[in-house]
Scaffold this motif. Structure first.
Motif, PDB file in Angstrom:
ATOM      1  N   ALA A 259     -37.803 -36.839  -2.563  1.00  0.00           N
ATOM      2  CA  ALA A 259     -38.209 -35.763  -2.447  1.00  0.00           C
ATOM      3  C   ALA A 259     -36.967 -34.490  -2.773  1.00  0.00           C
ATOM      4  CB  ALA A 259     -38.698 -35.280  -0.996  1.00  0.00           C
ATOM      5  N   PHE A 260     -35.657 -35.074  -2.557  1.00  0.00           N
ATOM      6  CA  PHE A 260     -34.626 -33.912  -2.960  1.00  0.00           C
ATOM      7  C   PHE A 260     -34.484 -34.130  -4.379  1.00  0.00           C
ATOM      8  CE2 PHE A 260     -30.219 -34.364  -4.418  1.00  0.00           C
ATOM      9  CZ  PHE A 260     -29.943 -33.162  -4.042  1.00  0.00           C
ATOM     10  N   LEU A 261     -34.567 -35.455  -4.927  1.00  0.00           N
ATOM     11  CA  LEU A 261     -34.256 -35.248  -6.463  1.00  0.00           C
ATOM     12  C   LEU A 261     -35.456 -34.502  -7.381  1.00  0.00           C
ATOM     13  CD1 LEU A 261     -33.668 -39.066  -6.919  1.00  0.00           C
ATOM     14  CD2 LEU A 261     -31.755 -37.105  -6.895  1.00  0.00           C
ATOM     15  N   TYR A 262     -36.318 -34.180  -6.791  1.00  0.00           N
ATOM     16  CA  TYR A 262     -37.517 -33.448  -7.500  1.00  0.00           C
ATOM     17  C   TYR A 262     -37.662 -32.081  -6.843  1.00  0.00           C
ATOM     18  CZ  TYR A 262     -38.838 -37.477  -9.987  1.00  0.00           C
ATOM     19  OH  TYR A 262     -39.066 -38.705 -10.864  1.00  0.00           O
ATOM     20  N   SER A 263     -36.911 -31.838  -5.757  1.00  0.00           N
ATOM     21  CA  SER A 263     -37.067 -30.218  -5.229  1.00  0.00           C
ATOM     22  C   SER A 263     -36.479 -29.173  -6.024  1.00  0.00           C
ATOM     23  CB  SER A 263     -36.455 -30.453  -3.866  1.00  0.00           C
ATOM     24  OG  SER A 263     -35.112 -30.413  -3.800  1.00  0.00           O
ATOM     25  N   ASN A 264     -35.730 -29.472  -6.923  1.00  0.00           N
ATOM     26  CA  ASN A 264     -34.915 -28.171  -7.474  1.00  0.00           C
ATOM     27  C   ASN A 264     -34.043 -27.451  -6.335  1.00  0.00           C
ATOM     28  OD1 ASN A 264     -34.414 -26.799  -9.594  1.00  0.00           O
ATOM     29  ND2 ASN A 264     -36.011 -25.125  -9.304  1.00  0.00           N
ATOM     30  N   GLU A 265     -33.210 -28.196  -5.818  1.00  0.00           N
ATOM     31  CA  GLU A 265     -32.383 -27.897  -4.886  1.00  0.00           C
ATOM     32  C   GLU A 265     -32.843 -26.921  -3.768  1.00  0.00           C
ATOM     33  OE1 GLU A 265     -28.929 -26.374  -6.668  1.00  0.00           O
ATOM     34  OE2 GLU A 265     -28.294 -28.450  -7.479  1.00  0.00           O
ATOM     35  N   ARG A 266     -34.173 -27.526  -3.265  1.00  0.00           N
ATOM     36  CA  ARG A 266     -34.889 -26.534  -2.198  1.00  0.00           C
ATOM     37  C   ARG A 266     -34.747 -27.676  -0.765  1.00  0.00           C
ATOM     38  NH1 ARG A 266     -39.048 -24.962  -6.355  1.00  0.00           N
ATOM     39  NH2 ARG A 266     -39.533 -27.049  -6.183  1.00  0.00           N
ATOM     40  N   ILE A 267     -34.231 -28.840  -0.996  1.00  0.00           N
ATOM     41  CA  ILE A 267     -34.178 -29.708   0.205  1.00  0.00           C
ATOM     42  C   ILE A 267     -32.537 -29.819   0.281  1.00  0.00           C
ATOM     43  CG2 ILE A 267     -34.296 -32.028   0.942  1.00  0.00           C
ATOM     44  CD1 ILE A 267     -37.265 -31.978  -0.125  1.00  0.00           C
ATOM     45  N   ILE A 268     -31.933 -29.879   1.580  1.00  0.00           N
ATOM     46  CA  ILE A 268     -30.449 -30.143   1.626  1.00  0.00           C
ATOM     47  C   ILE A 268     -30.309 -31.740   1.474  1.00  0.00           C
ATOM     48  CG2 ILE A 268     -28.923 -29.841   3.041  1.00  0.00           C
ATOM     49  CD1 ILE A 268     -29.799 -27.030   2.240  1.00  0.00           C
TER      50      ILE A 268
ATOM     51  N   ASN B 150     -45.338 -28.255   0.279  1.00  0.00           N
ATOM     52  CA  ASN B 150     -45.776 -29.019   1.751  1.00  0.00           C
ATOM     53  C   ASN B 150     -44.915 -30.191   1.980  1.00  0.00           C
ATOM     54  OD1 ASN B 150     -47.386 -30.008   3.704  1.00  0.00           O
ATOM     55  ND2 ASN B 150     -49.076 -30.509   2.539  1.00  0.00           N
ATOM     56  N   LEU B 151     -43.740 -29.732   2.568  1.00  0.00           N
ATOM     57  CA  LEU B 151     -42.790 -30.848   2.973  1.00  0.00           C
ATOM     58  C   LEU B 151     -43.534 -31.688   3.974  1.00  0.00           C
ATOM     59  CD1 LEU B 151     -39.435 -28.621   3.210  1.00  0.00           C
ATOM     60  CD2 LEU B 151     -40.246 -30.294   1.252  1.00  0.00           C
ATOM     61  N   GLU B 152     -44.405 -31.263   4.960  1.00  0.00           N
ATOM     62  CA  GLU B 152     -44.836 -31.985   5.720  1.00  0.00           C
ATOM     63  C   GLU B 152     -45.794 -33.157   5.261  1.00  0.00           C
ATOM     64  OE1 GLU B 152     -43.981 -28.093   7.213  1.00  0.00           O
ATOM     65  OE2 GLU B 152     -45.308 -28.710   5.582  1.00  0.00           O
ATOM     66  N   ALA B 153     -46.479 -33.046   4.277  1.00  0.00           N
ATOM     67  CA  ALA B 153     -46.895 -34.330   3.720  1.00  0.00           C
ATOM     68  C   ALA B 153     -46.133 -35.652   3.301  1.00  0.00           C
ATOM     69  CB  ALA B 153     -47.698 -33.711   2.137  1.00  0.00           C
ATOM     70  N   ILE B 154     -44.680 -35.002   2.869  1.00  0.00           N
ATOM     71  CA  ILE B 154     -43.750 -36.233   2.754  1.00  0.00           C
ATOM     72  C   ILE B 154     -43.437 -36.854   4.155  1.00  0.00           C
ATOM     73  CG2 ILE B 154     -41.385 -36.774   2.107  1.00  0.00           C
ATOM     74  CD1 ILE B 154     -41.576 -33.826   0.545  1.00  0.00           C
TER      75      ILE B 154
ATOM     76  N   PHE C 123     -30.159 -36.984   4.783  1.00  0.00           N
ATOM     77  CA  PHE C 123     -31.392 -37.988   5.079  1.00  0.00           C
ATOM     78  C   PHE C 123     -31.019 -38.565   6.532  1.00  0.00           C
ATOM     79  CE2 PHE C 123     -30.345 -37.404   0.360  1.00  0.00           C
ATOM     80  CZ  PHE C 123     -31.467 -36.374   0.224  1.00  0.00           C
ATOM     81  N   LYS C 124     -30.062 -39.098   6.820  1.00  0.00           N
ATOM     82  CA  LYS C 124     -29.832 -39.903   7.883  1.00  0.00           C
ATOM     83  C   LYS C 124     -30.535 -39.362   9.325  1.00  0.00           C
ATOM     84  CE  LYS C 124     -26.456 -42.794   8.754  1.00  0.00           C
ATOM     85  NZ  LYS C 124     -25.171 -43.027   9.181  1.00  0.00           N
ATOM     86  N   ARG C 125     -31.246 -40.426   9.811  1.00  0.00           N
ATOM     87  CA  ARG C 125     -31.672 -39.490  11.030  1.00  0.00           C
ATOM     88  C   ARG C 125     -30.964 -39.249  12.050  1.00  0.00           C
ATOM     89  NH1 ARG C 125     -36.434 -37.149  12.224  1.00  0.00           N
ATOM     90  NH2 ARG C 125     -36.069 -36.394  14.272  1.00  0.00           N
ATOM     91  N   ASP C 126     -29.564 -39.877  12.109  1.00  0.00           N
ATOM     92  CA  ASP C 126     -28.761 -39.483  13.451  1.00  0.00           C
ATOM     93  C   ASP C 126     -27.936 -38.079  13.135  1.00  0.00           C
ATOM     94  OD1 ASP C 126     -27.246 -40.875  11.430  1.00  0.00           O
ATOM     95  OD2 ASP C 126     -25.708 -41.540  12.914  1.00  0.00           O
ATOM     96  N   TRP C 127     -27.804 -37.993  11.826  1.00  0.00           N
ATOM     97  CA  TRP C 127     -27.127 -36.554  11.429  1.00  0.00           C
ATOM     98  C   TRP C 127     -28.428 -35.531  11.355  1.00  0.00           C
ATOM     99  CZ3 TRP C 127     -23.634 -35.393   6.906  1.00  0.00           C
ATOM    100  CH2 TRP C 127     -22.680 -36.240   6.904  1.00  0.00           C
ATOM    101  N   LEU C 128     -29.409 -35.763  11.023  1.00  0.00           N
ATOM    102  CA  LEU C 128     -30.596 -34.843  11.318  1.00  0.00           C
ATOM    103  C   LEU C 128     -30.775 -34.401  12.741  1.00  0.00           C
ATOM    104  CD1 LEU C 128     -32.881 -35.925   8.373  1.00  0.00           C
ATOM    105  CD2 LEU C 128     -31.381 -33.879   8.867  1.00  0.00           C
ATOM    106  N   GLU C 129     -30.558 -35.288  13.552  1.00  0.00           N
ATOM    107  CA  GLU C 129     -30.841 -35.078  15.140  1.00  0.00           C
ATOM    108  C   GLU C 129     -29.624 -34.166  15.528  1.00  0.00           C
ATOM    109  OE1 GLU C 129     -30.914 -39.008  16.917  1.00  0.00           O
ATOM    110  OE2 GLU C 129     -33.102 -39.260  16.465  1.00  0.00           O
TER     111      GLU C 129
ATOM    112  N   ASP D 182     -39.901 -45.489   3.810  1.00  0.00           N
ATOM    113  CA  ASP D 182     -38.796 -45.458   4.757  1.00  0.00           C
ATOM    114  C   ASP D 182     -38.367 -44.049   4.681  1.00  0.00           C
ATOM    115  OD1 ASP D 182     -36.147 -46.588   5.944  1.00  0.00           O
ATOM    116  OD2 ASP D 182     -35.582 -45.533   4.438  1.00  0.00           O
ATOM    117  N   ASP D 183     -37.980 -43.494   5.887  1.00  0.00           N
ATOM    118  CA  ASP D 183     -37.361 -41.842   5.778  1.00  0.00           C
ATOM    119  C   ASP D 183     -36.434 -41.718   4.833  1.00  0.00           C
ATOM    120  OD1 ASP D 183     -39.409 -41.126   7.561  1.00  0.00           O
ATOM    121  OD2 ASP D 183     -38.167 -41.606   9.413  1.00  0.00           O
ATOM    122  N   ILE D 184     -35.435 -42.320   4.731  1.00  0.00           N
ATOM    123  CA  ILE D 184     -34.205 -42.199   3.723  1.00  0.00           C
ATOM    124  C   ILE D 184     -34.705 -42.113   2.244  1.00  0.00           C
ATOM    125  CG2 ILE D 184     -31.834 -42.889   3.004  1.00  0.00           C
ATOM    126  CD1 ILE D 184     -31.305 -43.470   5.588  1.00  0.00           C
ATOM    127  N   PHE D 185     -35.461 -43.036   1.923  1.00  0.00           N
ATOM    128  CA  PHE D 185     -36.004 -43.389   0.603  1.00  0.00           C
ATOM    129  C   PHE D 185     -36.998 -42.248   0.128  1.00  0.00           C
ATOM    130  CE2 PHE D 185     -39.401 -45.157  -2.515  1.00  0.00           C
ATOM    131  CZ  PHE D 185     -38.415 -45.449  -3.325  1.00  0.00           C
TER     132      PHE D 185
END
Length: 86
Positions: free
Chosen positions: A21-30, A3-7, A33-39, A13-16
Motif C-alpha cells: 500500500a505504501f509503495l502505491y500510495s504516492n507518499e500518503r502512507i508513513i 479507502n485505507l480500511e479496505a487494506i 509497518f511493524k505492529r509494536d511500533w504502531l502500537e 500479512d499486515d507488514i506485506f
C-alpha cells in the motif's frame, strides 16, 4: 485519502499488505509497518494500542508537519518513541 480500511480487511500479512500500500500510495502512507511500533505510535496519539493500521496511518499523516518528508517524519518516531524508551 483512499479507502485505507479496505487494506485492513485483506487476508495478507499486515507488514506485506501495508508495504505494498505504501509503495502505491504516492507518499500518503508513513513507512512504518511493524505492529509494536504502531502500537507505541497509537498510544502517542491517544489511540488504543489495538487500533487498526488504517486508523494509525491516517492519524500519523494528519499530524505530519509539511516541512518533513514522509521518511523524515517516520524517523522522528524512531527518535521519540523507540530510542527514548531504550
Amino acid at each position: 485519502m483512499e479507502n485505507l480500511e479496505a487494506i485492513d480487511d485483506l487476508k495478507l500479512d499486515d507488514i506485506f499488505k501495508w508495504k505494498i500500500a505504501f509503495l502505491y500510495s504516492n507518499e500518503r502512507i508513513i513507512p512504518i509497518f511493524k505492529r509494536d511500533w504502531l502500537e507505541k505510535i497509537a498510544e502517542h496519539f491517544g489511540l488504543q494500542k489495538n487500533s487498526p493500521y488504517s486508523l494509525i496511518h491516517r492519524t500519523m499523516i494528519s499530524h505530519k508537519p509539511s516541512r518533513f518528508s514522509i521518511h523524515e517524519y517516520a524517523s522522528t518516531f524512531w527518535k521519540e518513541l523507540v530510542e527514548r524508551r531504550s
